[in-house]
Scaffold this motif. Structure first.
Motif, PDB file in Angstrom:
ATOM      1  N   PRO A  18       0.811  -1.227   0.000  1.00 55.93           N
ATOM      2  CA  PRO A  18       0.000   0.000   0.000  1.00 55.93           C
ATOM      3  C   PRO A  18       0.845   1.278   0.000  1.00 55.93           C
ATOM      4  O   PRO A  18       0.483   2.267  -0.644  1.00 55.93           O
ATOM      5  CB  PRO A  18      -0.823  -0.096   1.288  1.00 55.93           C
ATOM      6  CG  PRO A  18      -0.844  -1.546   1.627  1.00 55.93           C
ATOM      7  CD  PRO A  18       0.464  -2.091   1.132  1.00 55.93           C
TER       8      PRO A  18
ATOM      9  N   TRP B  76       2.055   1.738  -3.521  1.00 60.79           N
ATOM     10  CA  TRP B  76       0.928   2.202  -4.345  1.00 60.79           C
ATOM     11  C   TRP B  76       0.657   3.682  -4.081  1.00 60.79           C
ATOM     12  O   TRP B  76       0.455   4.460  -5.016  1.00 60.79           O
ATOM     13  CB  TRP B  76      -0.327   1.359  -4.057  1.00 60.79           C
ATOM     14  CG  TRP B  76      -1.530   1.975  -4.697  1.00 60.79           C
ATOM     15  CD1 TRP B  76      -1.935   1.843  -5.983  1.00 60.79           C
ATOM     16  CD2 TRP B  76      -2.457   2.865  -4.068  1.00 60.79           C
ATOM     17  NE1 TRP B  76      -3.056   2.593  -6.202  1.00 60.79           N
ATOM     18  CE2 TRP B  76      -3.397   3.229  -5.030  1.00 60.79           C
ATOM     19  CE3 TRP B  76      -2.584   3.388  -2.788  1.00 60.79           C
ATOM     20  CZ2 TRP B  76      -4.449   4.094  -4.753  1.00 60.79           C
ATOM     21  CZ3 TRP B  76      -3.633   4.238  -2.508  1.00 60.79           C
ATOM     22  CH2 TRP B  76      -4.553   4.592  -3.484  1.00 60.79           C
ATOM     23  N   ALA B  77       0.626   4.107  -2.825  1.00 64.27           N
ATOM     24  CA  ALA B  77       0.365   5.503  -2.471  1.00 64.27           C
ATOM     25  C   ALA B  77       1.435   6.419  -3.066  1.00 64.27           C
ATOM     26  O   ALA B  77       1.127   7.490  -3.609  1.00 64.27           O
ATOM     27  CB  ALA B  77       0.291   5.673  -0.956  1.00 64.27           C
TER      28      ALA B  77
ATOM     29  N   THR C  89       0.960   6.574  -6.889  1.00 61.81           N
ATOM     30  CA  THR C  89      -0.241   7.353  -7.194  1.00 61.81           C
ATOM     31  C   THR C  89       0.019   8.833  -6.987  1.00 61.81           C
ATOM     32  O   THR C  89      -0.342   9.666  -7.827  1.00 61.81           O
ATOM     33  CB  THR C  89      -1.429   6.881  -6.324  1.00 61.81           C
ATOM     34  OG1 THR C  89      -1.678   5.496  -6.601  1.00 61.81           O
ATOM     35  CG2 THR C  89      -2.671   7.682  -6.607  1.00 61.81           C
ATOM     36  N   PHE C  90       0.637   9.180  -5.868  1.00 59.76           N
ATOM     37  CA  PHE C  90       0.967  10.577  -5.586  1.00 59.76           C
ATOM     38  C   PHE C  90       1.846  11.144  -6.697  1.00 59.76           C
ATOM     39  O   PHE C  90       1.589  12.231  -7.215  1.00 59.76           O
ATOM     40  CB  PHE C  90       1.667  10.698  -4.230  1.00 59.76           C
ATOM     41  CG  PHE C  90       2.093  12.098  -3.903  1.00 59.76           C
ATOM     42  CD1 PHE C  90       1.200  13.007  -3.367  1.00 59.76           C
ATOM     43  CD2 PHE C  90       3.401  12.506  -4.142  1.00 59.76           C
ATOM     44  CE1 PHE C  90       1.590  14.298  -3.078  1.00 59.76           C
ATOM     45  CE2 PHE C  90       3.803  13.799  -3.859  1.00 59.76           C
ATOM     46  CZ  PHE C  90       2.894  14.704  -3.324  1.00 59.76           C
TER      47      PHE C  90
ATOM     48  N   ALA D  50      -7.493   6.316  -6.266  1.00 59.89           N
ATOM     49  CA  ALA D  50      -6.556   7.443  -6.297  1.00 59.89           C
ATOM     50  C   ALA D  50      -7.144   8.688  -5.644  1.00 59.89           C
ATOM     51  O   ALA D  50      -6.410   9.530  -5.127  1.00 59.89           O
ATOM     52  CB  ALA D  50      -6.148   7.752  -7.735  1.00 59.89           C
TER      53      ALA D  50
ATOM     54  N   ILE E 274      -5.826   9.398  -2.163  1.00 62.00           N
ATOM     55  CA  ILE E 274      -4.529  10.078  -2.109  1.00 62.00           C
ATOM     56  C   ILE E 274      -4.712  11.550  -2.484  1.00 62.00           C
ATOM     57  O   ILE E 274      -4.168  12.446  -1.843  1.00 62.00           O
ATOM     58  CB  ILE E 274      -3.516   9.399  -3.051  1.00 62.00           C
ATOM     59  CG1 ILE E 274      -3.288   7.936  -2.654  1.00 62.00           C
ATOM     60  CG2 ILE E 274      -2.196  10.169  -3.108  1.00 62.00           C
ATOM     61  CD1 ILE E 274      -2.718   7.754  -1.276  1.00 62.00           C
TER      62      ILE E 274
END
Length: 183
Positions: A12, A15-16, A19-20, A152, A155
């Protein structure tokens, strides 16, 4: 067991981070595209007074058209935000169309070399501006899509990403101007 816990935390977090970074790239792309529009608008705004001065010598009694172009240029330069600026630039486009159309009523103006050069430069700027608007609106669409999609959007919300405005001209500004020459 510890490998599973590490993976449950790392995946995670990865992924964060990805995505950011994607959202930052999309936001920067839309800002860069806006800067391109700004450059073309400045080129346009720089041409307008020169064009008005050339026309003044040939069509002095067309003061209303010349005054409108000058006023709308000032409004467009002071407008902020894509929506407001789009509206102001649409009105300026219509007024510039009327100004350019004056050449049909004044053969001497049509034959003027400065007017021809400035008109051609304005057409070139308008072409570049049209491309820049399309690119900007595409970048804004991609950015807005990116921050509105789940997951998304979690985020985006956490880091304060906000939707960007599209650059749109007012309705009817794409139509050819109606020129009435009163003498």
């Amino acid at each position: 067991m510890t490998v599973v816990v590490v993976l449950m935390c790392a995946v995670p977090a990865l992924w964060a981070m990805l995505t950011f970074n994607r959202l930052v790239r999309l936001r920067n792309q839309s800002r860069t595209a806006w800067a391109d529009i700004d450059v073309q608008l400045q080129r346009r705004h720089d041409l307008v007074p020169r064009l008005v001065e050339v026309v003044k010598g040939y069509a002095a009694h067309e003061r209303a058209t010349l005054a409108a172009v000058t006023e709308l240029r000032a409004q467009a330069q002071s407008a902020h935000g894509a929506a407001v600026q789009g509206q102001a630039e649409g009105a300026l486009s219509q007024a510039l169309g009327r100004l350019i159309a004056l050449r049909e009523a004044y053969p001497e103006l049509k034959a003027n070399r400065n007017f021809a050069q400035l008109s051609a430069a304005l057409v070139e700027v308008e072409d570049h501006l049209q491309y820049a608007r399309r690119f900007y609106n595409g970048a804004v669409r991609d950015f807005n899509d990116g921050i509105q999609r789940f997951p998304a959007m979690l985020i985006a919300g956490a880091f304060g990403f906000r939707s960007a405005e599209f650059f749109q001209t007012e309705n009817g500004s794409q139509q050819a101007p109606n020129v009435e020459l009163g003498r």
